[in-house]
Design a protein around this motif. Structure first.
Motif, PDB file in Angstrom:
ATOM      1  N   PRO A  48       0.834  -1.204   0.000  1.00  0.00           N
ATOM      2  CA  PRO A  48       0.000   0.000   0.000  1.00  0.00           C
ATOM      3  C   PRO A  48       0.874   1.261   0.000  1.00  0.00           C
ATOM      4  O   PRO A  48       2.040   1.233   0.394  1.00  0.00           O
ATOM      5  N   GLU A  49       0.250   2.369  -0.432  1.00  0.00           N
ATOM      6  CA  GLU A  49       0.994   3.622  -0.512  1.00  0.00           C
ATOM      7  C   GLU A  49       1.415   4.105   0.878  1.00  0.00           C
ATOM      8  O   GLU A  49       2.502   4.623   1.065  1.00  0.00           O
ATOM      9  N   SER A  50       0.540   3.914   1.851  1.00  0.00           N
ATOM     10  CA  SER A  50       0.873   4.296   3.236  1.00  0.00           C
ATOM     11  C   SER A  50       0.617   3.084   4.129  1.00  0.00           C
ATOM     12  O   SER A  50      -0.188   2.210   3.802  1.00  0.00           O
ATOM     13  N   PRO A  51       1.320   3.016   5.244  1.00  0.00           N
ATOM     14  CA  PRO A  51       1.129   1.846   6.119  1.00  0.00           C
ATOM     15  C   PRO A  51      -0.295   1.834   6.690  1.00  0.00           C
ATOM     16  O   PRO A  51      -0.940   2.889   6.793  1.00  0.00           O
ATOM     17  N   PRO A  52      -0.775   0.652   7.059  1.00  0.00           N
ATOM     18  CA  PRO A  52      -2.138   0.580   7.614  1.00  0.00           C
ATOM     19  C   PRO A  52      -2.234   1.340   8.942  1.00  0.00           C
ATOM     20  O   PRO A  52      -1.258   1.435   9.692  1.00  0.00           O
ATOM     21  N   LYS A  53      -3.414   1.893   9.201  1.00  0.00           N
ATOM     22  CA  LYS A  53      -3.634   2.651  10.445  1.00  0.00           C
ATOM     23  C   LYS A  53      -3.710   1.683  11.627  1.00  0.00           C
ATOM     24  O   LYS A  53      -4.282   0.601  11.523  1.00  0.00           O
ATOM     25  N   ILE A  54      -3.133   2.100  12.725  1.00  0.00           N
ATOM     26  CA  ILE A  54      -3.141   1.275  13.935  1.00  0.00           C
ATOM     27  C   ILE A  54      -4.309   1.739  14.809  1.00  0.00           C
ATOM     28  O   ILE A  54      -4.480   2.933  15.054  1.00  0.00           O
ATOM     29  N   ASP A  55      -5.061   0.774  15.300  1.00  0.00           N
ATOM     30  CA  ASP A  55      -6.194   1.081  16.191  1.00  0.00           C
ATOM     31  C   ASP A  55      -5.663   1.146  17.619  1.00  0.00           C
ATOM     32  O   ASP A  55      -5.642   0.148  18.345  1.00  0.00           O
ATOM     33  N   TRP A  56      -5.213   2.331  17.993  1.00  0.00           N
ATOM     34  CA  TRP A  56      -4.579   2.497  19.309  1.00  0.00           C
ATOM     35  C   TRP A  56      -5.587   2.284  20.445  1.00  0.00           C
ATOM     36  O   TRP A  56      -5.211   1.784  21.512  1.00  0.00           O
ATOM     37  N   ALA A  57      -6.836   2.613  20.237  1.00  0.00           N
ATOM     38  CA  ALA A  57      -7.855   2.434  21.284  1.00  0.00           C
ATOM     39  C   ALA A  57      -8.015   0.949  21.622  1.00  0.00           C
ATOM     40  O   ALA A  57      -8.167   0.580  22.799  1.00  0.00           O
ATOM     41  N   TYR A  58      -7.968   0.104  20.597  1.00  0.00           N
ATOM     42  CA  TYR A  58      -8.071  -1.338  20.812  1.00  0.00           C
ATOM     43  C   TYR A  58      -6.910  -1.823  21.689  1.00  0.00           C
ATOM     44  O   TYR A  58      -7.104  -2.575  22.635  1.00  0.00           O
ATOM     45  N   TYR A  59      -5.685  -1.362  21.377  1.00  0.00           N
ATOM     46  CA  TYR A  59      -4.524  -1.816  22.151  1.00  0.00           C
ATOM     47  C   TYR A  59      -4.542  -1.252  23.565  1.00  0.00           C
ATOM     48  O   TYR A  59      -4.108  -1.915  24.513  1.00  0.00           O
TER      49      TYR A  59
ATOM     50  N   GLN B 141       2.572   4.726  20.985  1.00  0.00           N
ATOM     51  CA  GLN B 141       1.901   5.605  20.033  1.00  0.00           C
ATOM     52  C   GLN B 141       2.704   6.892  19.831  1.00  0.00           C
ATOM     53  O   GLN B 141       2.864   7.364  18.706  1.00  0.00           O
ATOM     54  N   LYS B 142       3.229   7.436  20.896  1.00  0.00           N
ATOM     55  CA  LYS B 142       4.023   8.663  20.806  1.00  0.00           C
ATOM     56  C   LYS B 142       5.296   8.412  19.977  1.00  0.00           C
ATOM     57  O   LYS B 142       5.652   9.203  19.093  1.00  0.00           O
ATOM     58  N   GLN B 143       5.964   7.297  20.226  1.00  0.00           N
ATOM     59  CA  GLN B 143       7.175   6.960  19.463  1.00  0.00           C
ATOM     60  C   GLN B 143       6.841   6.676  17.994  1.00  0.00           C
ATOM     61  O   GLN B 143       7.572   7.082  17.093  1.00  0.00           O
ATOM     62  N   TYR B 144       5.695   6.007  17.757  1.00  0.00           N
ATOM     63  CA  TYR B 144       5.298   5.682  16.382  1.00  0.00           C
ATOM     64  C   TYR B 144       4.965   6.950  15.599  1.00  0.00           C
ATOM     65  O   TYR B 144       5.358   7.100  14.437  1.00  0.00           O
ATOM     66  N   ASP B 145       4.263   7.862  16.241  1.00  0.00           N
ATOM     67  CA  ASP B 145       3.901   9.111  15.570  1.00  0.00           C
ATOM     68  C   ASP B 145       5.133   9.985  15.318  1.00  0.00           C
ATOM     69  O   ASP B 145       5.173  10.742  14.342  1.00  0.00           O
ATOM     70  N   ALA B 146       6.134   9.895  16.184  1.00  0.00           N
ATOM     71  CA  ALA B 146       7.359  10.698  16.021  1.00  0.00           C
ATOM     72  C   ALA B 146       8.293  10.110  14.968  1.00  0.00           C
ATOM     73  O   ALA B 146       9.172  10.807  14.447  1.00  0.00           O
ATOM     74  N   LEU B 147       8.068   8.838  14.644  1.00  0.00           N
ATOM     75  CA  LEU B 147       8.934   8.178  13.678  1.00  0.00           C
ATOM     76  C   LEU B 147       8.670   8.710  12.274  1.00  0.00           C
ATOM     77  O   LEU B 147       7.538   8.781  11.820  1.00  0.00           O
ATOM     78  N   SER B 148       9.729   9.127  11.608  1.00  0.00           N
ATOM     79  CA  SER B 148       9.587   9.514  10.203  1.00  0.00           C
ATOM     80  C   SER B 148      10.782   8.956   9.450  1.00  0.00           C
ATOM     81  O   SER B 148      11.930   9.128   9.865  1.00  0.00           O
ATOM     82  N   VAL B 149      10.475   8.288   8.369  1.00  0.00           N
ATOM     83  CA  VAL B 149      11.519   7.721   7.536  1.00  0.00           C
ATOM     84  C   VAL B 149      11.853   8.780   6.494  1.00  0.00           C
ATOM     85  O   VAL B 149      10.994   9.168   5.700  1.00  0.00           O
ATOM     86  N   PRO B 150      13.081   9.269   6.517  1.00  0.00           N
ATOM     87  CA  PRO B 150      13.419  10.355   5.580  1.00  0.00           C
ATOM     88  C   PRO B 150      13.465   9.850   4.142  1.00  0.00           C
ATOM     89  O   PRO B 150      13.984   8.778   3.866  1.00  0.00           O
ATOM     90  N   TYR B 151      12.880  10.635   3.263  1.00  0.00           N
ATOM     91  CA  TYR B 151      12.920  10.338   1.829  1.00  0.00           C
ATOM     92  C   TYR B 151      14.217  10.927   1.302  1.00  0.00           C
ATOM     93  O   TYR B 151      14.530  12.084   1.605  1.00  0.00           O
ATOM     94  N   PRO B 152      14.989  10.154   0.564  1.00  0.00           N
ATOM     95  CA  PRO B 152      16.288  10.688   0.110  1.00  0.00           C
ATOM     96  C   PRO B 152      16.111  11.931  -0.761  1.00  0.00           C
ATOM     97  O   PRO B 152      15.205  12.013  -1.583  1.00  0.00           O
TER      98      PRO B 152
END
Length: 178
Positions: free
Chosen positions: A46-57, A71-82
């Motif tokens: 997929p073009e973007s990763p699937p959404k995580i249902d944080w409420a479920y977890y 969730q905070k670490q996941y949202d802060a994660l950004s993979v730099p595009y070259p």
């Protein structure tokens, strides 16, 4: 900077295939196959990763704050595009090659015009089997025999003429050897 999704290949494979020499067709076919496999593999994701249902977890994980931390670490994660640092170099090479191509075309067109003039001149001449020696002399004054002004001896090659000096003899005379 987010990468844009490319829907289809920007390569015109049929136009490229026309320019491939016959002895490299198999290598070209292998390269195209690898490229197609890569494009299919990329397009399968997929073009973007699937959404995580944080409420479920949050409801399922008993450790308080653990899911919030993830969730905070996941949202802060950004993979730099070259960053594209090569395109300006490629564009400069394209401009340089286009100017070289334009100058080559200009020179080639001049050569073509000169050759067309030569062809027109040759077509205007009598056929060789109908020419006399005088006709040949008039058509080709540089290569025709001129027994009055430039007499030559058989076989009429430069090496057989009186006063002929080879390149080696001329070089030796320049260096002072006799």
């Amino acid at each position: 900077m987010a990468a844009r999704r490319i829907a289809q290949s920007s390569i015109n494979w049929s136009a490229l295939a026309e320019r491939v020499p016959a002895n490299q067709k198999t290598s070209f076919g292998a390269f195209k196959t690898k490229s197609d496999i890569y494009v299919r593999a990329v397009m399968a994701n997929p073009e973007s990763p699937p959404k995580i249902d944080w409420a479920y977890y949050k409801a399922m994980v008993p450790v308080a704050g653990l899911v919030d931390s993830f969730q905070k670490q996941y949202d802060a994660l950004s993979v730099p595009y070259p960053k594209d640092t090569v395109s300006p170099q490629v564009d400069a090479e394209i401009k340089e090659s286009q100017s070289e191509i334009a100058s080559y075309k200009k020179v080639s067109e001049q050569r073509i015009q000169n050759y067309q003039k030569e062809i027109a001149h040759l077509k205007s001449l009598l056929p060789y089997d109908q020419m006399t020696m005088e006709d040949y002399r008039d058509a080709f004054p540089d290569s025709a025999l001129d027994p009055l002004n430039k007499p030559t001896f058989w076989p009429h090659t430069p090496e057989e003429q009186v006063g002929y000096k080879s390149k080696e003899q001329i070089e030796a005379e320049k260096q002072g050897h006799h």
